[in-house]
Design an enzyme around this catalytic site. Sequence first.
Site, PDB file in Angstrom:
ATOM      1  N   GLU A  33       0.874  -1.167   0.000  1.00 41.70           N
ATOM      2  CA  GLU A  33       0.000   0.000   0.000  1.00 41.70           C
ATOM      3  C   GLU A  33       0.917   1.224   0.000  1.00 41.70           C
ATOM      4  O   GLU A  33       1.824   1.322   0.832  1.00 41.70           O
ATOM      5  CB  GLU A  33      -0.889   0.001   1.251  1.00 41.70           C
ATOM      6  CG  GLU A  33      -1.838   1.176   1.223  1.00 41.70           C
ATOM      7  CD  GLU A  33      -2.777   1.249   2.422  1.00 41.70           C
ATOM      8  OE1 GLU A  33      -2.753   0.360   3.281  1.00 41.70           O
ATOM      9  OE2 GLU A  33      -3.523   2.237   2.479  1.00 41.70           O
ATOM     10  N   ARG A 258       5.511 -12.913   9.434  1.00 42.79           N
ATOM     11  CA  ARG A 258       6.039 -11.561   9.317  1.00 42.79           C
ATOM     12  C   ARG A 258       7.401 -11.480   9.956  1.00 42.79           C
ATOM     13  O   ARG A 258       7.646 -12.146  10.960  1.00 42.79           O
ATOM     14  CB  ARG A 258       5.131 -10.671  10.154  1.00 42.79           C
ATOM     15  CG  ARG A 258       4.402  -9.617   9.444  1.00 42.79           C
ATOM     16  CD  ARG A 258       3.513  -8.875  10.439  1.00 42.79           C
ATOM     17  NE  ARG A 258       3.624  -7.458  10.142  1.00 42.79           N
ATOM     18  CZ  ARG A 258       3.021  -6.908   9.098  1.00 42.79           C
ATOM     19  NH1 ARG A 258       2.275  -7.612   8.279  1.00 42.79           N
ATOM     20  NH2 ARG A 258       3.176  -5.625   8.862  1.00 42.79           N
ATOM     21  N   LYS A 268       4.256   0.638   9.197  1.00 42.44           N
ATOM     22  CA  LYS A 268       4.304   1.936   8.524  1.00 42.44           C
ATOM     23  C   LYS A 268       3.575   2.998   9.326  1.00 42.44           C
ATOM     24  O   LYS A 268       3.960   4.161   9.316  1.00 42.44           O
ATOM     25  CB  LYS A 268       3.694   1.814   7.128  1.00 42.44           C
ATOM     26  CG  LYS A 268       4.706   1.317   6.105  1.00 42.44           C
ATOM     27  CD  LYS A 268       4.096   1.276   4.724  1.00 42.44           C
ATOM     28  CE  LYS A 268       3.286   0.024   4.547  1.00 42.44           C
ATOM     29  NZ  LYS A 268       2.470  -0.011   3.354  1.00 42.44           N
TER      30      LYS A 268
END
Length: 541
Positions: A33, A258, A268
């Site tokens: 994103e 992850r 982020k």
Amino acid sequence: MESPPTDFIRQRIQSDLAEQRLSQGVITRFPPEPNGYLHIGHAKSICLNFGVAEQFGGKTYLRFDDTNPLKESDEYVDAIKADVKWLGFEWTEVTHASDYFEEIYNYAVELIKADKAFVCSLDAEAMRSTRGSLTEPGQDSPYRGRSVDENLDLFQRMRNGEFAEGEHVLRLKIDMASPNINMRDPVIYRIRHVAHQRTGDAWCIYPMYDFTHCICDALEGISHSLCTLEFEDHRPLYDWVLDNINLNYHPPQIEFSRLGLEYTVMSKRILNRLVDESLVDGWDDPRMPTIAGLRRRGVTPAAIRDFCSRIGVTKQDNTVEMNLLEFCVRKDMEDSAPRGMGVLQPLKVVLTNFPEDQSIELQGPWHAQNESLGQRTLPFGRELYIERADFELEPPKKYKRLSPGEMVRLRYAFIIRCDEVIFDDNGDVAQLNCSYFEDSRSGQDTSGLKPKGVIHWVDAAAGVPVQVRDYQRLFKVPNPGSDTLLADINPDSVVHLNAVVEPAIMQHDSPRFQFERQGYFCKDAALPDVFNKTVSLREGF
Ligand code: ATP
Ligand code: MG
């Protein structure tokens, strides 16, 4: 050459290939994103997605998952492209979720027509309170029974911009009693009167991630949709959507863990906060775990790729020690970085028996074990700098460096002896008066002297003053929390040192050096005469 990594995903791909299940070959995507810069966690996903396509002769799309125009921008798009390239990967094509907005909309209409989606007019609070919990089922929305025609009309009018944000959403009609909360009539479209960085004002309704992602994957013919473990609970929804629309390709979603890294954060949203609240000096601050920060710090793409290959790909959640990344960084530069001399905390040495206003040129290899890096010239004169830490007034036993009356060798130069210590008004050591032994020149030493140690030095007249930025961990604790961020931050995560480096370092093309006995350093890409410390020479500093 190390053998290529193998892991459960590569094994799966190999068996899919062996059993000829992939008519179009291996097709992966990396779907960031564009709401921030990439971090080292993304590097894991990049190395995996691009890596398997490279390994099996396939394709990889760089797909921007741009469904939330509020937080997204072209600056981030450009930075992400630059970082993926810098890491050494080439995408087959850049795509955007927004490229498919019309198709995605049409699939939503298709679901409404099949009475599998409805316009819900509950407000956010009511929606939350009827969703149920892990132990209790949710309740059906009172709008669940709207007719297909009414839903079609309302959805069209949502698109037309007739309603305010939050007035209506489009929801799937699945099962409010599902044990998986993601399946309880999830929202798939919401109204946002916000211009989109690519589609401008064309849309005021935007599809949600869960609805968008599976459709984009299917439209692009993704053979293996690789994502992180938190999406495991979303997989039933991914599958439900593709099973209920008229799209005859259905990629498998496969989850892996992850990456977490100690003493830093990998979200982020939090990295954004650090930047916005000026807790760091931008996204490329060398203390940041971003690709841009690591690059500025001097870390190479090869080191990051090596790190990603060492951590591997599993389903176990893993927080990796910073030491592993540092190990990879060191290993990468060990043989390739030129080694020069930089004095980080200079102490002046005057060679009282060296003629004034004279200088001689010594030679030294850029790397004692790697001749291909060549030689450099080392000016040597009456005044030099040595490291403050290489002198002790009252040396402990077996001290190998300089102390009053004792000798030490200057690397690639001469043996010197400390004859006199000069103090400043505060009583601190300000200068050492030494003598040098003319017949002790390195490589031509006939002095017969045997000092115990060798130290680094820089000629005072020819040396170049620079600022060295020495970085410590950005956080004081291994796992900083988003709610304790300010308390967890290390207030002393950078130290600025007024250093001096040998002139050849400034003339060399390489931005990266080992400063002998000190660590690896990199010329700052933006600021002249600033060096960032990349990593120390050994673990545990
Ligand atoms: P963040 O919380 O940092 O915003 P994200 O997952 O929302 O992370 P995206 O831009 O959506 O960020 O991620 C793009 C891809 O990178 C996704 O496939 C995601 O799973 C993967 N990814 C993100 N963070 C990590 C991580 N720490 N380790 C491995 N893969 C990651
Ligand atoms: Mg995200």
